[in-house]
Design a protein around this motif. Structure first.
Motif, PDB file in Angstrom:
ATOM      1  N   ILE A 293       0.827  -1.212   0.000  1.00  0.00           N
ATOM      2  CA  ILE A 293       0.000   0.000   0.000  1.00  0.00           C
ATOM      3  C   ILE A 293       0.863   1.266   0.000  1.00  0.00           C
ATOM      4  CG2 ILE A 293      -2.060  -1.048   0.995  1.00  0.00           C
ATOM      5  CD1 ILE A 293       0.045   0.995   3.244  1.00  0.00           C
ATOM      6  N   SER A 294       2.140   1.119  -0.304  1.00  0.00           N
ATOM      7  CA  SER A 294       3.068   2.259  -0.210  1.00  0.00           C
ATOM      8  C   SER A 294       2.709   3.423  -1.135  1.00  0.00           C
ATOM      9  CB  SER A 294       4.504   1.807  -0.467  1.00  0.00           C
ATOM     10  OG  SER A 294       4.633   1.293  -1.780  1.00  0.00           O
ATOM     11  N   SER A 295       1.955   3.179  -2.182  1.00  0.00           N
ATOM     12  CA  SER A 295       1.579   4.268  -3.084  1.00  0.00           C
ATOM     13  C   SER A 295       0.450   5.134  -2.518  1.00  0.00           C
ATOM     14  CB  SER A 295       1.166   3.708  -4.450  1.00  0.00           C
ATOM     15  OG  SER A 295       0.020   2.894  -4.315  1.00  0.00           O
ATOM     16  N   PHE A 296      -0.183   4.679  -1.446  1.00  0.00           N
ATOM     17  CA  PHE A 296      -1.271   5.437  -0.827  1.00  0.00           C
ATOM     18  C   PHE A 296      -0.724   6.255   0.336  1.00  0.00           C
ATOM     19  CE2 PHE A 296      -3.471   1.787  -2.702  1.00  0.00           C
ATOM     20  CZ  PHE A 296      -4.490   2.423  -3.401  1.00  0.00           C
ATOM     21  N   ARG A 297      -1.046   7.530   0.352  1.00  0.00           N
ATOM     22  CA  ARG A 297      -0.598   8.417   1.431  1.00  0.00           C
ATOM     23  C   ARG A 297      -1.599   8.479   2.591  1.00  0.00           C
ATOM     24  NH1 ARG A 297       3.760   7.463  -0.052  1.00  0.00           N
ATOM     25  NH2 ARG A 297       4.691   8.443  -1.850  1.00  0.00           N
ATOM     26  N   ASN A 298      -2.745   7.876   2.393  1.00  0.00           N
ATOM     27  CA  ASN A 298      -3.821   7.968   3.383  1.00  0.00           C
ATOM     28  C   ASN A 298      -3.918   6.722   4.271  1.00  0.00           C
ATOM     29  OD1 ASN A 298      -4.590   6.506   1.074  1.00  0.00           O
ATOM     30  ND2 ASN A 298      -6.764   6.933   1.380  1.00  0.00           N
ATOM     31  N   VAL A 299      -2.842   5.911   4.327  1.00  0.00           N
ATOM     32  CA  VAL A 299      -2.875   4.665   5.085  1.00  0.00           C
ATOM     33  C   VAL A 299      -1.650   4.558   5.990  1.00  0.00           C
ATOM     34  CG1 VAL A 299      -2.948   2.142   4.954  1.00  0.00           C
ATOM     35  CG2 VAL A 299      -4.025   3.497   3.171  1.00  0.00           C
ATOM     36  N   ALA A 300      -1.889   4.121   7.218  1.00  0.00           N
ATOM     37  CA  ALA A 300      -0.816   3.801   8.146  1.00  0.00           C
ATOM     38  C   ALA A 300      -1.048   2.392   8.663  1.00  0.00           C
ATOM     39  CB  ALA A 300      -0.795   4.780   9.306  1.00  0.00           C
ATOM     40  N   VAL A 301       0.001   1.579   8.669  1.00  0.00           N
ATOM     41  CA  VAL A 301      -0.084   0.227   9.209  1.00  0.00           C
ATOM     42  C   VAL A 301       0.668   0.213  10.533  1.00  0.00           C
ATOM     43  CG1 VAL A 301       0.484  -2.214   8.866  1.00  0.00           C
ATOM     44  CG2 VAL A 301      -0.213  -0.808   6.908  1.00  0.00           C
ATOM     45  N   GLU A 302      -0.038  -0.193  11.587  1.00  0.00           N
ATOM     46  CA  GLU A 302       0.548  -0.272  12.920  1.00  0.00           C
ATOM     47  C   GLU A 302       0.609  -1.737  13.341  1.00  0.00           C
ATOM     48  OE1 GLU A 302      -1.416   2.414  15.629  1.00  0.00           O
ATOM     49  OE2 GLU A 302      -1.496   3.999  14.097  1.00  0.00           O
ATOM     50  N   THR A 303       1.720  -2.131  13.936  1.00  0.00           N
ATOM     51  CA  THR A 303       1.917  -3.523  14.319  1.00  0.00           C
ATOM     52  C   THR A 303       1.483  -3.733  15.772  1.00  0.00           C
ATOM     53  OG1 THR A 303       3.790  -3.640  12.799  1.00  0.00           O
ATOM     54  CG2 THR A 303       3.571  -5.420  14.392  1.00  0.00           C
ATOM     55  N   SER A 304       0.375  -4.445  15.925  1.00  0.00           N
ATOM     56  CA  SER A 304      -0.171  -4.726  17.255  1.00  0.00           C
ATOM     57  C   SER A 304      -1.384  -5.636  17.098  1.00  0.00           C
ATOM     58  CB  SER A 304      -0.619  -3.425  17.936  1.00  0.00           C
ATOM     59  OG  SER A 304      -1.200  -3.690  19.200  1.00  0.00           O
ATOM     60  N   THR A 305      -1.749  -6.279  18.184  1.00  0.00           N
ATOM     61  CA  THR A 305      -3.061  -6.920  18.228  1.00  0.00           C
ATOM     62  C   THR A 305      -4.068  -5.813  18.519  1.00  0.00           C
ATOM     63  OG1 THR A 305      -2.980  -7.339  20.608  1.00  0.00           O
ATOM     64  CG2 THR A 305      -2.117  -9.086  19.145  1.00  0.00           C
ATOM     65  N   PHE A 306      -5.311  -6.031  18.185  1.00  0.00           N
ATOM     66  CA  PHE A 306      -6.350  -5.047  18.485  1.00  0.00           C
ATOM     67  C   PHE A 306      -6.502  -4.887  19.994  1.00  0.00           C
ATOM     68  CE2 PHE A 306     -11.076  -4.107  18.776  1.00  0.00           C
ATOM     69  CZ  PHE A 306     -10.948  -2.763  18.432  1.00  0.00           C
ATOM     70  N   GLU A 307      -6.398  -6.006  20.704  1.00  0.00           N
ATOM     71  CA  GLU A 307      -6.564  -5.976  22.149  1.00  0.00           C
ATOM     72  C   GLU A 307      -5.505  -5.108  22.836  1.00  0.00           C
ATOM     73  OE1 GLU A 307      -7.880 -10.117  20.746  1.00  0.00           O
ATOM     74  OE2 GLU A 307      -6.408  -8.605  20.186  1.00  0.00           O
ATOM     75  N   GLU A 308      -4.280  -5.095  22.312  1.00  0.00           N
ATOM     76  CA  GLU A 308      -3.168  -4.367  22.944  1.00  0.00           C
ATOM     77  C   GLU A 308      -2.853  -3.038  22.258  1.00  0.00           C
ATOM     78  OE1 GLU A 308      -0.059  -7.258  22.763  1.00  0.00           O
ATOM     79  OE2 GLU A 308      -0.917  -8.461  24.387  1.00  0.00           O
ATOM     80  N   TRP A 309      -3.535  -2.724  21.185  1.00  0.00           N
ATOM     81  CA  TRP A 309      -3.256  -1.546  20.380  1.00  0.00           C
ATOM     82  C   TRP A 309      -3.495  -0.254  21.158  1.00  0.00           C
ATOM     83  CZ3 TRP A 309      -7.272   1.525  17.857  1.00  0.00           C
ATOM     84  CH2 TRP A 309      -6.756   2.469  16.965  1.00  0.00           C
ATOM     85  N   ASP A 310      -2.573   0.699  21.016  1.00  0.00           N
ATOM     86  CA  ASP A 310      -2.701   2.009  21.651  1.00  0.00           C
ATOM     87  C   ASP A 310      -3.468   2.929  20.705  1.00  0.00           C
ATOM     88  OD1 ASP A 310      -2.475   4.425  22.959  1.00  0.00           O
ATOM     89  OD2 ASP A 310      -0.287   4.528  22.812  1.00  0.00           O
ATOM     90  N   ASP A 311      -4.719   3.192  21.018  1.00  0.00           N
ATOM     91  CA  ASP A 311      -5.542   4.013  20.126  1.00  0.00           C
ATOM     92  C   ASP A 311      -5.224   5.503  20.233  1.00  0.00           C
ATOM     93  OD1 ASP A 311      -7.008   5.125  22.337  1.00  0.00           O
ATOM     94  OD2 ASP A 311      -8.392   3.453  22.266  1.00  0.00           O
ATOM     95  N   ARG A 312      -4.421   5.889  21.231  1.00  0.00           N
ATOM     96  CA  ARG A 312      -4.030   7.298  21.433  1.00  0.00           C
ATOM     97  C   ARG A 312      -5.254   8.222  21.369  1.00  0.00           C
ATOM     98  NH1 ARG A 312      -0.210   5.399  17.755  1.00  0.00           N
ATOM     99  NH2 ARG A 312      -0.667   6.935  16.163  1.00  0.00           N
ATOM    100  N   SER A 313      -6.356   7.733  21.914  1.00  0.00           N
ATOM    101  CA  SER A 313      -7.625   8.483  21.982  1.00  0.00           C
ATOM    102  C   SER A 313      -8.207   8.817  20.612  1.00  0.00           C
ATOM    103  CB  SER A 313      -7.455   9.760  22.804  1.00  0.00           C
ATOM    104  OG  SER A 313      -7.088   9.438  24.126  1.00  0.00           O
ATOM    105  N   ARG A 314      -7.759   8.119  19.564  1.00  0.00           N
ATOM    106  CA  ARG A 314      -8.334   8.332  18.231  1.00  0.00           C
ATOM    107  C   ARG A 314      -9.690   7.647  18.140  1.00  0.00           C
ATOM    108  NH1 ARG A 314      -3.397   6.053  14.815  1.00  0.00           N
ATOM    109  NH2 ARG A 314      -3.253   4.837  16.734  1.00  0.00           N
ATOM    110  N   ARG A 315     -10.574   8.230  17.329  1.00  0.00           N
ATOM    111  CA  ARG A 315     -11.886   7.660  17.069  1.00  0.00           C
ATOM    112  C   ARG A 315     -12.073   7.560  15.562  1.00  0.00           C
ATOM    113  NH1 ARG A 315     -10.663   6.227  20.993  1.00  0.00           N
ATOM    114  NH2 ARG A 315     -11.432   6.630  23.076  1.00  0.00           N
TER     115      ARG A 315
END
Length: 172
Positions: free
Chosen positions: A101-123
């Motif tokens: 997906i490197s050609s897309f500027r609107n995507v970030a891939v974060e490495t984590s399980t959903f259960e342990e993921w740090d949402d940093r208060s994002r919605r």
């Protein structure tokens, strides 16, 4: 239609301490991300058109993708123009997804399980899980999904259904 089976060595024993944990079995795909990507069925464009029609998603929408794997659904979500945060627990799978997906500027891939993921208060406006929600611990996942969605947000669980037709033909 060709059918390909991904196989993994799994130790099965009657000893309780030796039984593999069900969620740990999903990690085996991380060992063969290119093979997984090559044989995993994709998702039709019509599915994402329906997702947009039902949810009203547009280029201003934010999407959280849980368990993006190698980025098959991620590419389709990114092509809609919305902002995508994709979570993938496997380091190798996430690396391949980032490459794909490197050609897309609107995507970030974060490495984590959903259960342990740090949402940093994002919605998010929508949470999408394409053939991955079954790996999420239900005692955590459902409440977590609620917490990361804006009020009125959408949750879309996508998957494949295999249908065996008389005569042995398989259709997806």
């Amino acid at each position: 239609m060709a059918v390909v089976v991904l196989a993994a060595r799994v130790l099965v024993t009657d000893a309780p301490k030796m039984r593999p944990k069900p969620h740990a079995l999903g990690r085996v795909f991380n060992e063969v991300p290119e093979l997984y990507d090559r044989v995993r069925p994709g998702y039709p464009d019509e599915l994402f058109a329906d997702l947009v029609a039902i949810t009203g998603m547009d280029d201003k929408s934010s999407v959280l993708e849980v368990g993006c794997g190698t980025g098959q659904a991620t590419r389709s979500l990114a092509a809609l123009g919305c902002s995508v945060t994709a979570i993938e627990p496997g380091l190798e799978m996430a690396a391949l997804a980032r490459h794909r997906i490197s050609s897309f500027r609107n995507v970030a891939v974060e490495t984590s399980t959903f259960e342990e993921w740090d949402d940093r208060s994002r919605r998010f406006d929508a949470l999408v899980a394409a053939s991955s929600w079954h790996w999420v611990d239900p005692s955590i996942g459902w409440q977590r999904a609620h917490d990361v969605l804006y009020p009125g947000g959408w949750m879309a669980l996508l998957g494949h259904v295999v249908v065996r037709r008389p005569g042995g033909f398989i259709e997806q």
